[in-house]
Design a protein around this motif. Structure first.
Motif, PDB file in Angstrom:
ATOM      1  N   SER A 117     -16.672 -25.082 -15.559  1.00  0.00           N
ATOM      2  CA  SER A 117     -17.831 -24.610 -16.312  1.00  0.00           C
ATOM      3  C   SER A 117     -17.597 -23.142 -16.618  1.00  0.00           C
ATOM      4  CB  SER A 117     -19.117 -24.781 -15.502  1.00  0.00           C
ATOM      5  OG  SER A 117     -19.368 -26.142 -15.259  1.00  0.00           O
ATOM      6  N   TYR A 118     -17.909 -22.757 -17.845  1.00  0.00           N
ATOM      7  CA  TYR A 118     -17.658 -21.396 -18.320  1.00  0.00           C
ATOM      8  C   TYR A 118     -18.988 -20.674 -18.490  1.00  0.00           C
ATOM      9  CZ  TYR A 118     -13.365 -23.855 -19.452  1.00  0.00           C
ATOM     10  OH  TYR A 118     -12.238 -24.616 -19.382  1.00  0.00           O
ATOM     11  N   PHE A 119     -19.069 -19.455 -17.952  1.00  0.00           N
ATOM     12  CA  PHE A 119     -20.322 -18.714 -17.998  1.00  0.00           C
ATOM     13  C   PHE A 119     -20.229 -17.443 -18.835  1.00  0.00           C
ATOM     14  CE2 PHE A 119     -20.032 -20.542 -13.576  1.00  0.00           C
ATOM     15  CZ  PHE A 119     -20.694 -21.720 -13.897  1.00  0.00           C
TER      16      PHE A 119
ATOM     17  N   ASN B 230      -9.576 -21.541 -22.898  1.00  0.00           N
ATOM     18  CA  ASN B 230     -10.092 -22.371 -21.809  1.00  0.00           C
ATOM     19  C   ASN B 230      -9.003 -23.056 -20.988  1.00  0.00           C
ATOM     20  OD1 ASN B 230      -9.739 -23.973 -24.194  1.00  0.00           O
ATOM     21  ND2 ASN B 230     -10.869 -25.610 -23.219  1.00  0.00           N
ATOM     22  N   VAL B 231      -7.898 -23.438 -21.586  1.00  0.00           N
ATOM     23  CA  VAL B 231      -6.860 -24.126 -20.806  1.00  0.00           C
ATOM     24  C   VAL B 231      -6.228 -23.207 -19.768  1.00  0.00           C
ATOM     25  CG1 VAL B 231      -6.345 -25.752 -22.655  1.00  0.00           C
ATOM     26  CG2 VAL B 231      -4.981 -23.693 -22.448  1.00  0.00           C
ATOM     27  N   VAL B 232      -6.279 -21.909 -19.988  1.00  0.00           N
ATOM     28  CA  VAL B 232      -5.682 -20.956 -19.059  1.00  0.00           C
ATOM     29  C   VAL B 232      -6.472 -20.910 -17.743  1.00  0.00           C
ATOM     30  CG1 VAL B 232      -4.985 -18.541 -18.728  1.00  0.00           C
ATOM     31  CG2 VAL B 232      -4.719 -19.634 -20.973  1.00  0.00           C
ATOM     32  N   TYR B 233      -7.763 -21.178 -17.810  1.00  0.00           N
ATOM     33  CA  TYR B 233      -8.586 -21.175 -16.602  1.00  0.00           C
ATOM     34  C   TYR B 233      -8.046 -22.181 -15.587  1.00  0.00           C
ATOM     35  CZ  TYR B 233     -12.185 -18.437 -19.037  1.00  0.00           C
ATOM     36  OH  TYR B 233     -12.874 -17.453 -19.700  1.00  0.00           O
TER      37      TYR B 233
ATOM     38  N   TRP C  71      -1.463 -10.662 -21.976  1.00  0.00           N
ATOM     39  CA  TRP C  71      -1.736 -10.585 -23.410  1.00  0.00           C
ATOM     40  C   TRP C  71      -1.748 -11.981 -24.037  1.00  0.00           C
ATOM     41  CZ3 TRP C  71      -3.686  -7.554 -26.930  1.00  0.00           C
ATOM     42  CH2 TRP C  71      -3.410  -7.796 -28.282  1.00  0.00           C
ATOM     43  N   MET C  72      -0.808 -12.809 -23.629  1.00  0.00           N
ATOM     44  CA  MET C  72      -0.690 -14.148 -24.218  1.00  0.00           C
ATOM     45  C   MET C  72      -1.813 -15.102 -23.789  1.00  0.00           C
ATOM     46  SD  MET C  72       2.490 -15.729 -22.057  1.00  0.00           S
ATOM     47  CE  MET C  72       2.128 -17.470 -22.014  1.00  0.00           C
ATOM     48  N   ASP C  73      -2.621 -14.725 -22.789  1.00  0.00           N
ATOM     49  CA  ASP C  73      -3.737 -15.571 -22.367  1.00  0.00           C
ATOM     50  C   ASP C  73      -4.863 -15.575 -23.403  1.00  0.00           C
ATOM     51  OD1 ASP C  73      -2.360 -16.009 -19.996  1.00  0.00           O
ATOM     52  OD2 ASP C  73      -3.575 -14.623 -18.816  1.00  0.00           O
ATOM     53  N   ASN C  74      -4.978 -14.494 -24.172  1.00  0.00           N
ATOM     54  CA  ASN C  74      -6.034 -14.401 -25.186  1.00  0.00           C
ATOM     55  C   ASN C  74      -5.745 -15.353 -26.342  1.00  0.00           C
ATOM     56  OD1 ASN C  74      -7.299 -12.394 -23.749  1.00  0.00           O
ATOM     57  ND2 ASN C  74      -7.014 -10.811 -25.278  1.00  0.00           N
ATOM     58  N   ASP C  75      -6.803 -15.926 -26.874  1.00  0.00           N
ATOM     59  CA  ASP C  75      -6.649 -16.768 -28.054  1.00  0.00           C
ATOM     60  C   ASP C  75      -7.063 -15.980 -29.296  1.00  0.00           C
ATOM     61  OD1 ASP C  75      -9.453 -16.834 -28.113  1.00  0.00           O
ATOM     62  OD2 ASP C  75      -9.566 -18.875 -27.322  1.00  0.00           O
ATOM     63  N   ILE C  76      -7.118 -16.626 -30.415  1.00  0.00           N
ATOM     64  CA  ILE C  76      -7.421 -15.962 -31.675  1.00  0.00           C
ATOM     65  C   ILE C  76      -8.822 -15.347 -31.690  1.00  0.00           C
ATOM     66  CG2 ILE C  76      -8.282 -17.984 -32.902  1.00  0.00           C
ATOM     67  CD1 ILE C  76      -6.351 -16.776 -35.236  1.00  0.00           C
ATOM     68  N   TYR C  77      -9.699 -15.825 -30.806  1.00  0.00           N
ATOM     69  CA  TYR C  77     -11.064 -15.301 -30.724  1.00  0.00           C
ATOM     70  C   TYR C  77     -11.163 -14.069 -29.834  1.00  0.00           C
ATOM     71  CZ  TYR C  77     -11.923 -19.869 -32.728  1.00  0.00           C
ATOM     72  OH  TYR C  77     -11.879 -20.980 -33.534  1.00  0.00           O
ATOM     73  N   GLY C  78     -10.041 -13.666 -29.226  1.00  0.00           N
ATOM     74  CA  GLY C  78     -10.015 -12.444 -28.431  1.00  0.00           C
ATOM     75  C   GLY C  78     -10.425 -12.614 -26.987  1.00  0.00           C
ATOM     76  N   HIS C  79     -10.468 -13.847 -26.500  1.00  0.00           N
ATOM     77  CA  HIS C  79     -10.760 -14.061 -25.081  1.00  0.00           C
ATOM     78  C   HIS C  79      -9.775 -15.092 -24.540  1.00  0.00           C
ATOM     79  CE1 HIS C  79     -12.815 -17.828 -26.094  1.00  0.00           C
ATOM     80  NE2 HIS C  79     -13.504 -17.161 -26.997  1.00  0.00           N
TER      81      HIS C  79
END
Length: 148
Positions: A68-70, A30-33, A19-27
């Motif tokens: 890189s994020y897809f 990037n730092v978690v990757y 749950w805590m991996d999600n940011d305010i935008y709901g995904h």
């Protein structure tokens, strides 16, 4: 590695999102990757018995990384982190990691990081130990460049 598929990675680790991996935008932020990359590689090394995070005399330090994020990942997705070695040198190794969301055939993100092996006591560069080298070679890619 945008079009990489699962067959190109010889090892996988399933990582549940939190749950805590999600940011305010709901995904997933990037730092978690990068933590997924680190977790996949270090879990692999620990499971193979070649990384002692507490007592090992030689350890790997991350000196370079990129991603890189897809497509997005969100809790409660499960990540399947595929890892392979793309370059195995005397004291360094370059890993390539692809993150597959749930059962998706293509990665949602892909990246790399480089470990440089050092003596823990001195922080000076050291050759990759033979046991580690053997484990890393086992997940090398066919185009892997090995340097003396």
């Amino acid at each position: 590695m945008r079009n990489a598929d699962r067959s190109q990675f010889p090892h996988f680790l399933a990582i549940p999102t939190r749950w805590m991996d999600n940011d305010i935008y709901g995904h997933v932020n990037n730092v978690v990757y990068y933590s997924y990359f680190d977790t996949a590689v270090n879990q692999f090394l620990i499971e193979r018995g070649v990384l002692d995070i507490h007592q090992g005399e030689v350890v790997g330090f991350v000196v370079d990384s990129g991603c890189s994020y897809f497509s997005s990942i969100s809790f409660p997705d499960t990540i399947h982190a595929g890892i392979r070695v793309s370059k195995l040198g005397n004291s360094s190794v370059r890993y390539e990691i692809a993150l597959f969301r749930n059962d998706d055939p293509l990665p949602c993100a892909a990246g790399h990081f480089v470990h440089v092996y050092v003596e823990r006591a001195t922080n000076q560069s050291a050759p990759i130990p033979d046991a580690v080298r053997a484990v890393l070679a086992a997940i090398g890619t066919p185009r892997q460049a090995t340097t003396p």
